[in-house]
Design a protein around this motif. Structure first.
Motif, PDB file in Angstrom:
ATOM      1  N   UNK A 220       0.854  -1.188   0.000  1.00 41.07           N
ATOM      2  CA  UNK A 220       0.000   0.000   0.000  1.00 41.07           C
ATOM      3  C   UNK A 220       0.891   1.239   0.000  1.00 41.07           C
ATOM      4  N   UNK A 221       0.529   2.203  -0.839  1.00 41.22           N
ATOM      5  CA  UNK A 221       1.259   3.466  -0.888  1.00 41.22           C
ATOM      6  C   UNK A 221       0.436   4.547  -0.191  1.00 41.22           C
ATOM      7  N   UNK A 222       1.109   5.392   0.568  1.00 41.07           N
ATOM      8  CA  UNK A 222       0.426   6.508   1.218  1.00 41.07           C
ATOM      9  C   UNK A 222       1.240   7.782   1.072  1.00 41.07           C
ATOM     10  N   UNK A 223       0.554   8.893   1.173  1.00 40.51           N
ATOM     11  CA  UNK A 223       1.205  10.216   1.229  1.00 40.51           C
ATOM     12  C   UNK A 223       0.658  10.911   2.463  1.00 40.51           C
ATOM     13  N   UNK A 224       1.553  11.225   3.377  1.00 42.12           N
ATOM     14  CA  UNK A 224       1.154  11.826   4.653  1.00 42.12           C
ATOM     15  C   UNK A 224       0.073  10.985   5.331  1.00 42.12           C
ATOM     16  N   UNK A 225       0.279   9.645   5.272  1.00 37.42           N
ATOM     17  CA  UNK A 225      -0.592   8.638   5.908  1.00 37.42           C
ATOM     18  C   UNK A 225      -1.971   8.505   5.262  1.00 37.42           C
ATOM     19  N   UNK A 226      -2.137   9.108   4.085  1.00 33.57           N
ATOM     20  CA  UNK A 226      -3.386   8.961   3.334  1.00 33.57           C
ATOM     21  C   UNK A 226      -3.150   8.014   2.165  1.00 33.57           C
ATOM     22  N   UNK A 256       6.048  10.138   1.631  1.00 36.82           N
ATOM     23  CA  UNK A 256       5.502   8.986   0.911  1.00 36.82           C
ATOM     24  C   UNK A 256       5.961   7.703   1.606  1.00 36.82           C
ATOM     25  N   UNK A 257       5.021   6.795   1.813  1.00 44.05           N
ATOM     26  CA  UNK A 257       5.324   5.561   2.530  1.00 44.05           C
ATOM     27  C   UNK A 257       4.943   4.346   1.706  1.00 44.05           C
ATOM     28  N   UNK A 258       5.777   3.324   1.824  1.00 44.59           N
ATOM     29  CA  UNK A 258       5.488   2.005   1.261  1.00 44.59           C
ATOM     30  C   UNK A 258       5.193   1.082   2.430  1.00 44.59           C
ATOM     31  N   UNK A 259       3.994   0.513   2.482  1.00 47.32           N
ATOM     32  CA  UNK A 259       3.571  -0.353   3.578  1.00 47.32           C
ATOM     33  C   UNK A 259       3.397  -1.770   3.048  1.00 47.32           C
ATOM     34  N   UNK A 260       4.203  -2.683   3.558  1.00 45.25           N
ATOM     35  CA  UNK A 260       4.131  -4.091   3.158  1.00 45.25           C
ATOM     36  C   UNK A 260       3.445  -4.882   4.266  1.00 45.25           C
ATOM     37  N   UNK A 261       2.311  -5.462   3.984  1.00 38.58           N
ATOM     38  CA  UNK A 261       1.589  -6.285   4.956  1.00 38.58           C
ATOM     39  C   UNK A 261       1.986  -7.737   4.745  1.00 38.58           C
ATOM     40  N   UNK A 262       2.652  -8.308   5.755  1.00 37.83           N
ATOM     41  CA  UNK A 262       3.147  -9.682   5.691  1.00 37.83           C
ATOM     42  C   UNK A 262       2.627 -10.443   6.899  1.00 37.83           C
ATOM     43  N   UNK A 263       1.853 -11.486   6.658  1.00 40.31           N
ATOM     44  CA  UNK A 263       1.280 -12.303   7.731  1.00 40.31           C
ATOM     45  C   UNK A 263       0.554 -11.448   8.760  1.00 40.31           C
ATOM     46  N   UNK A 265       1.079  -8.370   9.606  1.00 35.26           N
ATOM     47  CA  UNK A 265       1.874  -7.305  10.220  1.00 35.26           C
ATOM     48  C   UNK A 265       2.331  -6.302   9.172  1.00 35.26           C
ATOM     49  N   UNK A 266       2.308  -5.027   9.532  1.00 37.14           N
ATOM     50  CA  UNK A 266       2.722  -3.958   8.622  1.00 37.14           C
ATOM     51  C   UNK A 266       4.199  -3.627   8.814  1.00 37.14           C
ATOM     52  N   UNK A 267       4.931  -3.571   7.693  1.00 32.83           N
ATOM     53  CA  UNK A 267       6.336  -3.166   7.689  1.00 32.83           C
ATOM     54  C   UNK A 267       6.436  -1.930   6.790  1.00 32.83           C
ATOM     55  N   UNK A 268       6.968  -0.836   7.329  1.00 30.45           N
ATOM     56  CA  UNK A 268       6.873   0.464   6.658  1.00 30.45           C
ATOM     57  C   UNK A 268       8.249   1.061   6.398  1.00 30.45           C
ATOM     58  N   UNK A 269       8.365   1.726   5.246  1.00 27.41           N
ATOM     59  CA  UNK A 269       9.510   2.571   4.954  1.00 27.41           C
ATOM     60  C   UNK A 269       8.973   3.829   4.295  1.00 27.41           C
ATOM     61  N   UNK A 270       9.609   4.949   4.543  1.00 27.11           N
ATOM     62  CA  UNK A 270       9.073   6.211   4.028  1.00 27.11           C
ATOM     63  C   UNK A 270      10.178   7.150   3.584  1.00 27.11           C
ATOM     64  N   UNK A 271       9.804   8.073   2.694  1.00 25.89           N
ATOM     65  CA  UNK A 271      10.726   9.081   2.175  1.00 25.89           C
ATOM     66  C   UNK A 271      10.019  10.432   2.122  1.00 25.89           C
ATOM     67  N   UNK A 272      10.780  11.482   2.389  1.00 21.05           N
ATOM     68  CA  UNK A 272      10.262  12.839   2.308  1.00 21.05           C
ATOM     69  C   UNK A 272      10.547  13.409   0.929  1.00 21.05           C
ATOM     70  N   UNK A 273       9.531  13.955   0.289  1.00 20.81           N
ATOM     71  CA  UNK A 273       9.660  14.527  -1.059  1.00 20.81           C
ATOM     72  C   UNK A 273       9.323  16.012  -0.989  1.00 20.81           C
ATOM     73  N   UNK A 274      10.191  16.824  -1.603  1.00 24.20           N
ATOM     74  CA  UNK A 274       9.988  18.276  -1.613  1.00 24.20           C
ATOM     75  C   UNK A 274       9.870  18.760  -3.053  1.00 24.20           C
ATOM     76  N   UNK A 275       8.823  19.486  -3.330  1.00 26.72           N
ATOM     77  CA  UNK A 275       8.643  20.108  -4.650  1.00 26.72           C
ATOM     78  C   UNK A 275       8.898  21.601  -4.484  1.00 26.72           C
ATOM     79  N   UNK A 276       9.937  22.108  -5.130  1.00 29.78           N
ATOM     80  CA  UNK A 276      10.252  23.534  -5.010  1.00 29.78           C
ATOM     81  C   UNK A 276       9.160  24.370  -5.656  1.00 29.78           C
ATOM     82  N   UNK A 277       8.881  25.504  -5.016  1.00 25.52           N
ATOM     83  CA  UNK A 277       7.799  26.355  -5.520  1.00 25.52           C
ATOM     84  C   UNK A 277       8.253  27.329  -6.595  1.00 25.52           C
ATOM     85  N   UNK A 278       9.567  27.425  -6.840  1.00 24.44           N
ATOM     86  CA  UNK A 278      10.058  28.339  -7.872  1.00 24.44           C
ATOM     87  C   UNK A 278      11.419  27.852  -8.356  1.00 24.44           C
TER      88      UNK A 278
END
Length: 335
Positions: A220-226, A256-263, A265-278
């Motif tokens: 499952x993919x999430x952005x800010x837990x959504x 952004x988070x990658x959630x792997x559900x195995x048996x 249980x949730x195993x999570x890894x996440x990365x912060x992404x920044x989009x410059x405004x200018x």
């Protein structure tokens, strides 16, 4: 002062016993006995299968031979009483080991537990569940006995970041253990992203979520837990597990988070992404305009102020849609 006397006491085995003891002034009167070497133990701890005195004077044959055990207890060779389930359960509960003698245990169905001391080590966690005394954790530094009774169960778990590959339990039967010992495999997802996690508006972002084990988890993919769902700009694939976001905007910044559900249980890894405004060339020129006032007065739509307050206007999303940053020239151009 020592006062020798005959004392009358009732043991946990419901016997009437006489013993000649010394009531030491350091012991708690009639409720304790003096050990031969030093210290005191409770009267109720005498002849219970455990050596509570350092030298074992509370579990001697001379002291315990007159003890009478109940029909629900097992009598050790030297006289102490232990729970009846102690007989041939693979755990030495008489200090002399008489509850595990081969002469009385050879015909008792049991399973070997000796091998567990070599497999119940990090990251594998083992719990022994026996019908008569509940559950206890088994670890490599425990003294694991040679056998356990039929109907006993070993439950297996993995430490955080690992997933169990195999059956989660094994039961002792007359034919031996029902299942082999499982393995703990790495389960934390590996989320890969460009080394530079900062992106410009209009660019694309690609992320890959890899599982370092031969497992087939639900991703499952999430952005800010959504939770994220595929759109015309967002593409999600399964093999491999990737997320591609096109034509990004400032609103796409987040975790952004990658959630792997195995048996389960949730195993999570996440990365912060920044989009410059200018863009780098989109700056404010404080010598020609007060850009804070320009933004507040909503003058960013004026061509003149767009030119001198590009950064402030773009950060506050005041630039009109038909205007975009131009890295060449004056920083602003009209489509």
């Amino acid at each position: 002062m020592h006062q020798p006397r005959f004392i009358l006491f009732f043991s946990s085995a419901l016997c009437l016993c006489f013993a000649y003891e010394e009531i030491d002034e350091l012991c708690n009167g009639w409720s304790q006995m003096k050990c031969w070497s030093t210290g005191c133990v409770k009267i109720s701890d005498k002849c219970n299968g455990k050596r509570d005195c350092a030298e074992g004077s509370d579990e001697t044959k001379s002291l315990c031979q007159t003890v009478i055990c109940t029909d629900k207890e097992f009598k050790c060779d030297y006289g102490a009483c232990v729970p009846g389930q102690s007989k041939c359960n693979g755990i030495m509960e008489c200090w002399d080991g008489s509850d595990e003698r081969a002469e009385i245990c050879d015909n008792t169905p049991y399973c070997s537990m000796y091998f567990l001391q070599y497999v119940c080590i990090y990251p594998l966690i083992c719990y022994s569940q026996q019908p008569y005394n509940g559950s206890r954790k088994l670890m490599a530094d425990n003294i694991l006995k040679n056998r356990t009774k039929e109907s006993s169960v070993i439950h297996f778990y993995c430490s955080e970041g690992y997933a169990l590959e195999g059956e989660s339990s094994s039961e002792c039967t007359s034919q031996g253990w029902t299942n082999t010992v499982p393995k703990c495999v790495m389960a934390s997802p590996i989320l890969t992203l460009d080394a530079n996690n900062t992106y410009m508006p209009g660019s694309s972002i690609a992320m890959t979520c890899a599982i370092p084990a031969k497992l087939k988890p639900t991703i499952t993919w999430t952005k800010d837990k959504t939770p994220l769902l595929a759109t015309d700009r967002l593409e999600i694939t399964i093999e491999p597990h990737t997320l591609v976001l096109s034509n990004v905007t400032v609103e796409d910044s987040g975790t952004y988070s990658c959630i792997a559900k195995i048996f389960g249980n949730d195993h999570v890894n996440e990365k912060r992404v920044i989009i410059e405004s200018h863009k780098a060339d989109c700056i404010d020129n404080k010598y020609f305009a007060n850009c804070q006032l320009i933004v507040r007065a909503n003058y960013c739509y004026h061509r003149y102020y767009q030119k001198f307050c590009c950064k402030s206007c773009s950060e506050n999303e005041k630039l009109p849609k038909e205007v975009q940053v131009d890295p060449i020239g004056d920083g602003i151009r009209k489509l």
